[in-house]
Design a protein around this motif. Sequence first.
Motif, PDB file in Angstrom:
ATOM      1  N   LEU A  48      25.816   3.921   8.398  1.00 21.87           N
ATOM      2  CA  LEU A  48      26.487   2.811   7.726  1.00 21.87           C
ATOM      3  C   LEU A  48      27.706   2.351   8.513  1.00 21.87           C
TER       4      LEU A  48
ATOM      5  N   ALA B 196      28.770  -1.534   7.409  1.00 12.37           N
ATOM      6  CA  ALA B 196      28.278  -1.896   6.080  1.00 12.37           C
ATOM      7  C   ALA B 196      29.401  -2.144   5.082  1.00 12.37           C
ATOM      8  N   PHE B 197      30.551  -1.485   5.287  1.00 12.74           N
ATOM      9  CA  PHE B 197      31.658  -1.603   4.340  1.00 12.74           C
ATOM     10  C   PHE B 197      32.809  -2.356   4.984  1.00 12.74           C
TER      11      PHE B 197
ATOM     12  N   ILE C 293      21.915   5.856  -0.315  1.00 14.74           N
ATOM     13  CA  ILE C 293      21.426   4.474  -0.387  1.00 14.74           C
ATOM     14  C   ILE C 293      21.753   3.869  -1.753  1.00 14.74           C
TER      15      ILE C 293
ATOM     16  N   ALA D 264      26.473   8.209   6.312  1.00 17.21           N
ATOM     17  CA  ALA D 264      27.770   7.575   6.544  1.00 17.21           C
ATOM     18  C   ALA D 264      27.901   7.077   7.980  1.00 17.21           C
TER      19      ALA D 264
ATOM     20  N   TYR E 151      28.598  -1.844  -3.616  1.00 21.43           N
ATOM     21  CA  TYR E 151      28.534  -3.297  -3.432  1.00 21.43           C
ATOM     22  C   TYR E 151      28.697  -4.031  -4.771  1.00 21.43           C
TER      23      TYR E 151
ATOM     24  N   TYR F   6      24.132   4.855  -3.642  1.00 23.16           N
ATOM     25  CA  TYR F   6      25.594   4.760  -3.698  1.00 23.16           C
ATOM     26  C   TYR F   6      26.085   3.470  -3.029  1.00 23.16           C
ATOM     27  N   VAL F   7      25.417   3.053  -1.949  1.00 23.83           N
ATOM     28  CA  VAL F   7      25.790   1.806  -1.265  1.00 23.83           C
ATOM     29  C   VAL F   7      25.651   0.619  -2.224  1.00 23.83           C
TER      30      VAL F   7
ATOM     31  N   GLN G 140      34.503  -3.599  -0.175  1.00 21.08           N
ATOM     32  CA  GLN G 140      33.831  -2.310  -0.326  1.00 21.08           C
ATOM     33  C   GLN G 140      34.784  -1.147  -0.042  1.00 21.08           C
TER      34      GLN G 140
ATOM     35  N   PHE H  95      31.717   8.849   3.268  1.00 24.15           N
ATOM     36  CA  PHE H  95      32.033   7.435   3.514  1.00 24.15           C
ATOM     37  C   PHE H  95      33.509   7.282   3.886  1.00 24.15           C
TER      38      PHE H  95
END
Length: 405
Positions: free
Chosen positions: A133, A138-139, A39, A130, A46, A41-42, A143, A217
């Motif tokens: 996400l 999310a990415f 979390i 991962a 960003y 790391y996200v 990102q 990821f």
Amino acid sequence: MHDYKSNFTNALDYGYQKTKLIWWKIFLMGMLASIYVAIAYVAYIYILSWYGNDELLRTGEFHLTGSALFVASLIFPVGLMMITILGGSLFTSDTLAMLAVFDKKARLYKVFRNLGIVFLGNLVGALIAAAVLRGASAFKGEQLRVIEYLITKKVSSYWYEILFSSMFSNLIVAGTVWSTLATRGAIGKIFIIFFFIWLFTVTGFHHVIANLIIFAFGWLFADVEYIQYFKTHEEIISWSQQAIDGGIITSDYLESRIIDFTKASKPTFESMSFGYKDSLYNIININSSHKLPAYSFDWTLKAFFVNALPALVGNWFSGAIVLPVSYWAVVKFKVDKYGTIDSEIIMENEIKEVIQNTHVDDIHEAEKIAYINLKQKQREEIKKELKKELWFDKIISKIKNKNKK
């Protein structure tokens, strides 16, 4: 707040408690810890993407500056804060359980078994984070460029560089957990974690669990396509030739994926930029091959053998051997003279009182007087305890006599 000597007792207890947990609790706590770090790391990714995107809009090139890494590193300590407050187990901090082996409170095989379980929990937690996400998409472009940048950087080093880097890494991370044991207050723990982990993030030393999270990821988003930008035609030709020579793509496939467009980097200036649209997997694989020509396998195998394995050994060595052995030699060696850490502290305090309350200047003479004083205090405490026991025995005997009557 304890000093390093009195906090050693807390570290011993921490290591011992880690050996007492049931295997499924260790696994579950390992999963949670890895998810908490993911979390953080996200948020880190960003923040870096915002800075990199600003550079892209300004210059036509995605670039991460030192200031971007500096600012993003401020958010990364939140991961360990969540672990400390909510509960969780990281392989790197659980290596401190070796203290229990040194203190003969746990067996070596049990410590290694637990470390294996928590490492597996950390890995599964990284994959779960991962996957979630990926489900949330999310990415995206910016990102994914950050993920490509981070993975390329991590797999573009030689194994021995990562080994030595990871030793320093866990001196900081395991040292952070050790240091938080010196205070019970949440604010104190947060301050310790923030500065220590910020230092670890800025330095870029290799942490096996953090690396596995960013690799997770990359694996889960490997098939996602995005555009890799180039500022000049010469740059894309050089990059394309490298990809073709490496056998990753063919020239026909490359031509079909080239995107040629005009982009205004400033209102009064326009420059021709080129893009190459492909999956994250191919782009990482191409970019990560520049420093390791001896390795013919792709980045996913580099992630395991060139990065994760040396990082695992280096993290374990510093957390399980360097820190425990060093402080065992410094603290426990002196403690053995008096029997326990607490008695050493009591003895030191008594010596200080003797020096303050008497005219004794010689430290050896002060130690003798302090020793005699402590013995006298112990005798008085024993007498008090005996009186309490005798008084209690008298009450019990009276009650028994009444019951008989």
